[in-house]
Enzyme design. Structure first.
Site, PDB file in Angstrom:
ATOM      1  N   ARG A  47     -56.997 -13.895  51.941  1.00  0.00           N
ATOM      2  CA  ARG A  47     -56.740 -12.623  51.252  1.00  0.00           C
ATOM      3  C   ARG A  47     -56.395 -11.536  52.275  1.00  0.00           C
ATOM      4  O   ARG A  47     -55.558 -10.678  52.042  1.00  0.00           O
ATOM      5  CB  ARG A  47     -57.951 -12.191  50.404  1.00  0.00           C
ATOM      6  CG  ARG A  47     -57.841 -10.759  49.891  1.00  0.00           C
ATOM      7  CD  ARG A  47     -58.747 -10.387  48.721  1.00  0.00           C
ATOM      8  NE  ARG A  47     -60.079 -10.935  48.762  1.00  0.00           N
ATOM      9  CZ  ARG A  47     -61.040 -10.565  49.630  1.00  0.00           C
ATOM     10  NH1 ARG A  47     -60.803  -9.632  50.534  1.00  0.00           N
ATOM     11  NH2 ARG A  47     -62.235 -11.121  49.581  1.00  0.00           N
ATOM     12  N   TYR A  99     -38.880   4.331  37.523  1.00  0.00           N
ATOM     13  CA  TYR A  99     -39.082   2.991  36.966  1.00  0.00           C
ATOM     14  C   TYR A  99     -40.234   3.060  35.956  1.00  0.00           C
ATOM     15  O   TYR A  99     -41.323   3.523  36.293  1.00  0.00           O
ATOM     16  CB  TYR A  99     -39.389   1.984  38.082  1.00  0.00           C
ATOM     17  CG  TYR A  99     -39.883   0.673  37.552  1.00  0.00           C
ATOM     18  CD1 TYR A  99     -39.012  -0.176  36.856  1.00  0.00           C
ATOM     19  CD2 TYR A  99     -41.207   0.291  37.688  1.00  0.00           C
ATOM     20  CE1 TYR A  99     -39.474  -1.370  36.326  1.00  0.00           C
ATOM     21  CE2 TYR A  99     -41.674  -0.903  37.159  1.00  0.00           C
ATOM     22  CZ  TYR A  99     -40.801  -1.725  36.479  1.00  0.00           C
ATOM     23  OH  TYR A  99     -41.265  -2.901  35.953  1.00  0.00           O
ATOM     24  N   ASP A 170     -38.534   4.119  46.470  1.00  0.00           N
ATOM     25  CA  ASP A 170     -38.344   2.813  45.827  1.00  0.00           C
ATOM     26  C   ASP A 170     -36.875   2.443  46.017  1.00  0.00           C
ATOM     27  O   ASP A 170     -35.981   3.045  45.422  1.00  0.00           O
ATOM     28  CB  ASP A 170     -38.716   2.932  44.336  1.00  0.00           C
ATOM     29  CG  ASP A 170     -38.577   1.604  43.573  1.00  0.00           C
ATOM     30  OD1 ASP A 170     -37.906   0.691  44.081  1.00  0.00           O
ATOM     31  OD2 ASP A 170     -39.127   1.514  42.453  1.00  0.00           O
ATOM     32  N   LYS A 195     -36.829  -8.829  42.709  1.00  0.00           N
ATOM     33  CA  LYS A 195     -35.416  -8.583  42.418  1.00  0.00           C
ATOM     34  C   LYS A 195     -34.527  -9.176  43.510  1.00  0.00           C
ATOM     35  O   LYS A 195     -34.533 -10.373  43.697  1.00  0.00           O
ATOM     36  CB  LYS A 195     -35.192  -7.077  42.216  1.00  0.00           C
ATOM     37  CG  LYS A 195     -36.260  -6.414  41.321  1.00  0.00           C
ATOM     38  CD  LYS A 195     -36.269  -6.933  39.895  1.00  0.00           C
ATOM     39  CE  LYS A 195     -37.493  -6.524  39.083  1.00  0.00           C
ATOM     40  NZ  LYS A 195     -37.776  -5.103  39.045  1.00  0.00           N
TER      41      LYS A 195
HETATM   42  C1  LIG Z   1     -38.858  -4.280  38.803  1.00  0.00           C
HETATM   43  C2  LIG Z   1     -39.015  -2.979  39.460  1.00  0.00           C
HETATM   44  C3  LIG Z   1     -40.281  -2.514  39.867  1.00  0.00           C
HETATM   45  C4  LIG Z   1     -41.565  -3.271  39.562  1.00  0.00           C
HETATM   46  O1  LIG Z   1     -41.623  -4.518  40.168  1.00  0.00           O
HETATM   47  P1  LIG Z   1     -42.365  -5.810  39.551  1.00  0.00           P
HETATM   48  O2  LIG Z   1     -42.110  -6.830  40.596  1.00  0.00           O
HETATM   49  O3  LIG Z   1     -41.729  -6.091  38.233  1.00  0.00           O
HETATM   50  O4  LIG Z   1     -43.806  -5.476  39.407  1.00  0.00           O
HETATM   51  C5  LIG Z   1     -40.340  -1.293  40.507  1.00  0.00           C
HETATM   52  N1  LIG Z   1     -39.241  -0.554  40.747  1.00  0.00           N
HETATM   53  C6  LIG Z   1     -38.017  -0.964  40.375  1.00  0.00           C
HETATM   54  C7  LIG Z   1     -36.834  -0.104  40.654  1.00  0.00           C
HETATM   55  C8  LIG Z   1     -37.862  -2.189  39.723  1.00  0.00           C
HETATM   56  O5  LIG Z   1     -36.644  -2.581  39.329  1.00  0.00           O
END
Ligand SMILES: *Cc1c(COP(=O)(O)O)cnc(C)c1O
Length: 371
Positions: A47, A99, A170, A195
């Site tokens: 962990r 988001y 982000d 993503k």
């Molecule tokens: C998908 C996404 C997130 C969240 O990520 P998860 O892996 O689904 O928890 C945060 N910011 C953006 C821009 C995203 O597309």
């Protein structure tokens, strides 16, 4: 070294007893202690750290030109770790089109402990007007979802430095290959590695990369290690494997994204295209200055309303009608119906994640679906 080289080598630095060329998956949850009680292998308990996660964190630190990284079990837990590291009573400035998962975290999980304003971050004067005595963080998201708004990272960084604020970005839609917010002055970069970094729609993950190792970062690291929302060694292995092709995949996503934007812009059934690579995009010049290319995400407004938009997403054959983005397969989605009744997303908006299929096949599919 250049990103293509870093992507292939940064996650592969361990020398194992079997002389592996690629880092194997290490599933051990616990590691042997030395006679003096130490851990000369560098790991104690999985962990806290394990070889696959350390390799993943090193690769992303180098790709984002940072000083350190923390990998999490999802993008949401990565963002949440940062919010959890703030003192109760702190005020956050966040984008009006943040988001939705993060907006939901702030409005539900942190509603009693943090204060926040959601504002249009394309207007730097608006941000300055919302800075209060207890403001500690500006959170940006660029390109944004689903309107592909571009935030001027260098301008916000100057503003946050002037006021002694933390600035996190982000950068999921850009991936570490198209923009590096730390190089433009951001303190922390966040990615949903679910993503583009993962890129094959088969692993959930999140990452924070820091510009500096400091007291705030120690708090984040403690939340990762002690909170324990960490990715498994197998998840980390998959992400390292994916990162090796990330720079080349991004080229394909960008080429297809641009070609789809140009095709859709001229299509009579389309009212508007949102893509930062189009010269008609309101922040095209900022995008050009801070991104090396414009990505594979675009949104369109279909002429008509929700019904016409839904007809299009139900008529595609090759595009998969699904949420998420950044995978090799193209996805299409009617956003308003996933975001629920309180959304400000236009009812005729369709979001597209351009995959890596041949562009002729993608265009042919949209052409038949739009007619
Ligand atoms: C998908 C996404 C997130 C969240 O990520 P998860 O892996 O689904 O928890 C945060 N910011 C953006 C821009 C995203 O597309």
């Amino acid at each position: 070294m250049k990103p293509e080289t870093v992507a292939i080598h940064a996650g592969n630095f361990y020398k194992t007893s079997t002389n592996d060329v690629t880092l194997p998956i290490n599933l051990s949850t616990t590691f042997l202690r030395d006679e003096d009680g130490g851990y000369s292998g560098g790991h104690m308990y999985s962990r806290v750290s394990n070889p696959n996660r350390t390799a993943l964190e090193k690769a992303l630190t180098e790709l984002e030109k940072g000083a350190g990284a923390c990998a999490f079990s999802s993008g949401n837990t990565a963002g949440m770790a940062l919010f959890q590291a703030l003192k109760p009573g702190s005020h956050i400035i966040a984008p009006d089109d943040m988001y939705w998962g993060f907006k939901k975290q702030l409005q539900t999980i942190f509603k009693d402990t943090l204060a926040f304003d959601f504002i249009d971050l394309t207007r730097v004067d608006e941000i300055a007007a919302h800075i209060k005595e207890n403001t500690v963080l500006i959170w940006a998201e660029t390109p944004s979802n689903p309107l592909l708004k571009i935030t001027d990272i260098a301008a916000i960084s100057r503003l946050s430095k002037k006021h002694g604020l933390l600035f996190a970005c982000d950068s999921t839609f850009a991936s570490p290959c198209l923009q590096n917010p730390i190089a433009l002055g951001a303190d922390i970069v966040m990615h949903s590695s679910t993503k583009y970094i993962g890129g094959h729609s088969d692993v959930l993950g999140g990452i924070l990369v820091t510009a500096a190792l400091n007291e705030f970062w120690d708090k984040v690291k403690n939340i990762q290690e002690t909170g324990g929302a960490v990715p498994s060694p197998f998840d980390c292995f998959l992400l390292i494997r994916s990162i090796k092709t990330l720079p080349y995949r991004m080229r394909g996503h960008c080429t297809n994204g641009m070609a789809l934007a140009l095709f859709l812009e001229k299509h009579p059934a389309v009212e508007k295209v949102f893509y930062p690579g189009l010269s008609t995009h309101p922040q095209h010049e900022i995008a050009k200055s801070q991104m090396s290319d414009f990505g594979g995400m675009l949104s369109i407004l279909v002429k008509g309303g929700a019904e016409e938009a839904r007809k299009v997403v139900n008529s595609v054959q090759l595009f998969a009608q699904a949420t998420s983005l950044g995978g090799v397969e193209s996805l299409i989605e009617h956003r308003a119906s996933i975001e629920g009744p309180t959304t400000k997303t236009p009812p005729n908006l369709i979001r597209i994640s351009a995959g890596l299929e041949h562009i002729d096949d993608l265009i042919a599919d949209l052409e038949q679906a739009l007619s």
